[in-house]
Design an enzyme around this catalytic site. Structure first.
Site, PDB file in Angstrom:
ATOM      1  N   ASP A  82      -7.821  -5.444  -3.729  1.00 57.28           N
ATOM      2  CA  ASP A  82      -7.581  -4.422  -4.740  1.00 57.28           C
ATOM      3  C   ASP A  82      -7.973  -4.892  -6.129  1.00 57.28           C
ATOM      4  O   ASP A  82      -8.316  -4.071  -6.987  1.00 57.28           O
ATOM      5  CB  ASP A  82      -6.097  -4.028  -4.750  1.00 57.28           C
ATOM      6  CG  ASP A  82      -5.729  -3.100  -3.607  1.00 57.28           C
ATOM      7  OD1 ASP A  82      -6.635  -2.463  -3.049  1.00 57.28           O
ATOM      8  OD2 ASP A  82      -4.531  -3.013  -3.284  1.00 57.28           O
TER       9      ASP A  82
ATOM     10  N   GLU B 223      -8.936   2.262   6.394  1.00 52.95           N
ATOM     11  CA  GLU B 223      -9.518   1.922   5.103  1.00 52.95           C
ATOM     12  C   GLU B 223      -9.417   0.414   4.883  1.00 52.95           C
ATOM     13  O   GLU B 223     -10.412  -0.259   4.598  1.00 52.95           O
ATOM     14  CB  GLU B 223      -8.778   2.671   3.997  1.00 52.95           C
ATOM     15  CG  GLU B 223      -9.253   2.314   2.598  1.00 52.95           C
ATOM     16  CD  GLU B 223      -8.340   2.846   1.514  1.00 52.95           C
ATOM     17  OE1 GLU B 223      -8.781   2.895   0.346  1.00 52.95           O
ATOM     18  OE2 GLU B 223      -7.177   3.194   1.800  1.00 52.95           O
TER      19      GLU B 223
ATOM     20  N   HIS C 249       1.537   3.106  -3.341  1.00 54.12           N
ATOM     21  CA  HIS C 249       0.529   3.918  -4.014  1.00 54.12           C
ATOM     22  C   HIS C 249       0.930   5.379  -4.103  1.00 54.12           C
ATOM     23  O   HIS C 249       0.738   6.037  -5.128  1.00 54.12           O
ATOM     24  CB  HIS C 249      -0.809   3.832  -3.265  1.00 54.12           C
ATOM     25  CG  HIS C 249      -1.675   2.689  -3.676  1.00 54.12           C
ATOM     26  ND1 HIS C 249      -2.374   2.672  -4.855  1.00 54.12           N
ATOM     27  CD2 HIS C 249      -1.966   1.531  -3.054  1.00 54.12           C
ATOM     28  CE1 HIS C 249      -3.059   1.542  -4.953  1.00 54.12           C
ATOM     29  NE2 HIS C 249      -2.826   0.836  -3.872  1.00 54.12           N
TER      30      HIS C 249
ATOM     31  N   HIS D   7     -52.072  20.999   9.952  1.00 54.98           N
ATOM     32  CA  HIS D   7     -51.777  19.583   9.747  1.00 54.98           C
ATOM     33  C   HIS D   7     -52.971  18.730  10.182  1.00 54.98           C
ATOM     34  O   HIS D   7     -53.363  17.780   9.492  1.00 54.98           O
ATOM     35  CB  HIS D   7     -50.542  19.178  10.562  1.00 54.98           C
ATOM     36  CG  HIS D   7     -49.237  19.577   9.945  1.00 54.98           C
ATOM     37  ND1 HIS D   7     -48.910  20.879   9.676  1.00 54.98           N
ATOM     38  CD2 HIS D   7     -48.169  18.825   9.536  1.00 54.98           C
ATOM     39  CE1 HIS D   7     -47.698  20.928   9.141  1.00 54.98           C
ATOM     40  NE2 HIS D   7     -47.229  19.686   9.042  1.00 54.98           N
TER      41      HIS D   7
ATOM     42  N   GLN E 284       0.822  -1.212   0.000  1.00 57.14           N
ATOM     43  CA  GLN E 284       0.000   0.000   0.000  1.00 57.14           C
ATOM     44  C   GLN E 284       0.856   1.261   0.000  1.00 57.14           C
ATOM     45  O   GLN E 284       0.452   2.299  -0.530  1.00 57.14           O
ATOM     46  CB  GLN E 284      -0.952  -0.015   1.196  1.00 57.14           C
ATOM     47  CG  GLN E 284      -1.949  -1.156   1.170  1.00 57.14           C
ATOM     48  CD  GLN E 284      -2.740  -1.226  -0.125  1.00 57.14           C
ATOM     49  OE1 GLN E 284      -3.492  -0.321  -0.467  1.00 57.14           O
ATOM     50  NE2 GLN E 284      -2.549  -2.309  -0.878  1.00 57.14           N
TER      51      GLN E 284
END
Length: 434
Positions: free
Chosen positions: A361, A327, A261, A420, A258
């Site tokens: 992924d 995440e 990235h 109402h 990761q």
């Protein structure tokens, strides 16, 4: 908790300025931003059909097969997520229904920048199609190396999924164009199919989804209200809860996966084992030096958003992971499935040593567009319901309304809203309902 030094709030003023410029100047602003941020001169961001067709024709066979498999698995999971309508009789003659209805049009964002993400095309498009969305627009940054269009593998993936409305635009400006639309001020490029209310127009969407950097995530938050969004799917992050029995090299490999990235990517280890922590740090040094994007990985691993969190035991680790709200969260502990079931806050949880984030992924069938920066404490990953809304249907007959009329009149009076109550009593003039 390890967090980036720069928060999304620090980019708000810059992002708001971009959004305002796109709303004010439309295509002219998009052209200026394409030149400024991407080094691309363009007449119109719409990708011509012949460019998309060429991308499909030039797709590597192995990549095509891999995308087909990713699409197949994602469709299985997305189809299973479609919720059923509900109908219930509250009382005799009183029926309520909730009907799931797809939004009319969606804008799907696929990042460019440091990598090409055909997998994000799959993750965005498949649940939208499973939900029954009729109009799909896809945006991805223009690439100077590919004639000013998005990366060919992104275009090919879009075509494989039947998406033909694709725009070469990225960042906050793409989010603004999708959210508010762009009037047609010039002709579309040759080979494009017309769309929008005028020549070259980009119609606004109802929902915007997709991952991106901090500017994309901030833009999505700022347009929320004009459109719906999936979540703030910003720069990626991984947390791994591991005990002494975990394989240090596998943990390090997943943290690096990761970190490659983005220099701002977060890689966090949570463990109750000092020996494991030491071994992982040593393995990280080896793997970070050997990987293709070594500089990017080292920057990410050494940033304030990454690190090792020592906890007293796995129970303490569960509490820390819930507070971090990752995440991606991997569980590499004894009895990993039981531990995973205890976690409440995470975009996606990967259970056991053979469920790495890389699986999610690409080919797990789950979705990799997930909430970041702690927003998993209240937000969900992208799924079919992101593109659906509930319409409530209320059907009472005369007797059923009369049965509850007294309660309505009492509550209307308590709220000082007598009209109402009068709307109900008017239906029973001969019955003495007042």
């Amino acid at each position: 908790m390890p967090r980036p030094a720069a928060s999304a709030s620090s980019s708000e003023s810059a992002v708001q300025a971009i959004i305002d410029d796109v709303r004010a100047r439309g295509l002219d602003a998009l052209r200026d931003f394409a030149l400024r941020f991407d080094g691309v001169e363009q007449d119109h961001p719409r990708v011509p059909a012949h460019v998309i067709e060429a991308a499909v024709a030039g797709l590597d066979d192995d990549v095509r097969l891999a995308l087909e498999e990713a699409i197949r698995r994602a469709r299985i999971f997305a189809k299973a997520q479609v919720p059923a309508d509900v109908e219930v009789a509250i009382a005799p003659g009183a029926t309520l229904r909730s009907r799931w209805v797809p939004v009319d049009r969606v804008g799907l964002y696929v990042p460019g920048g440091l990598a090409a993400y055909p997998s994000s095309v799959v993750m965005n498009v498949v649940p939208a199609q499973a939900a029954g969305v009729g109009s799909i627009a896809l945006a991805s940054p223009p690439q100077r190396d590919f004639g000013g269009w998005p990366h060919p593998v992104i275009l090919a993936a879009a075509s494989m999924l039947g998406v033909t409305e694709v725009y070469a635009m990225g960042g906050a400006q793409a989010v603004a164009a999708l959210a508010y639309g762009v009037p047609g001020a010039s002709a579309l490029p040759a080979g494009s199919d017309a769309t929008g209310s005028g020549s070259g127009a980009i119609d606004p969407v109802n929902v915007i989804t997709g991952p991106g950097n901090v500017f994309v995530a901030t833009a999505k938050r700022l347009v929320l209200g004009a459109v719906g969004i999936d979540s703030e799917a910003g720069t990626t992050e991984i947390a791994i809860l591991a005990d002494a029995g975990a394989d240090a090299d596998l943990v390090a490999a997943d943290l690096v996966s990761q970190a490659e990235h983005d220099p701002q990517a977060a890689s966090v280890l949570v463990t109750d084992s000092g020996d494991l922590a030491t071994a992982v740090v040593e393995a990280l040094q080896v793997r970070a030096a050997a990987t293709r994007h070594a500089d990017r990985v080292r920057t990410a691993l050494s940033g304030p958003q990454s690190g090792v969190i020592m906890v007293d035991d796995v129970e303490h680790g569960i509490a820390v992971c819930d507070a971090y709200a990752a995440e991606h969260l991997e569980i590499q502990t004894a009895d990993a499935a039981r531990v995973a079931d205890r976690i409440r806050n995470a975009g996606a949880i990967f259970v056991g040593a053979y469920s790495p984030v890389s699986l999610g992924d690409y080919c797990a069938g789950s979705n990799h567009v997930l909430p970041t920066s702690g927003t998993a404490s209240f937000a969900s990953g992208l799924n079919v319901t992101t593109f659906l809304k509930i319409v409530q249907l209320v059907h009472y007959d005369r007797d059923a309304l009369r049965e509850v009329s007294g309660s309505i009149l009492s509550l209307a009076e308590a709220e000082n809203l007598p009209a109402h109550g009068e709307a109900v009593s008017a239906r029973f003039p001969a019955d003495g309902v007042v």
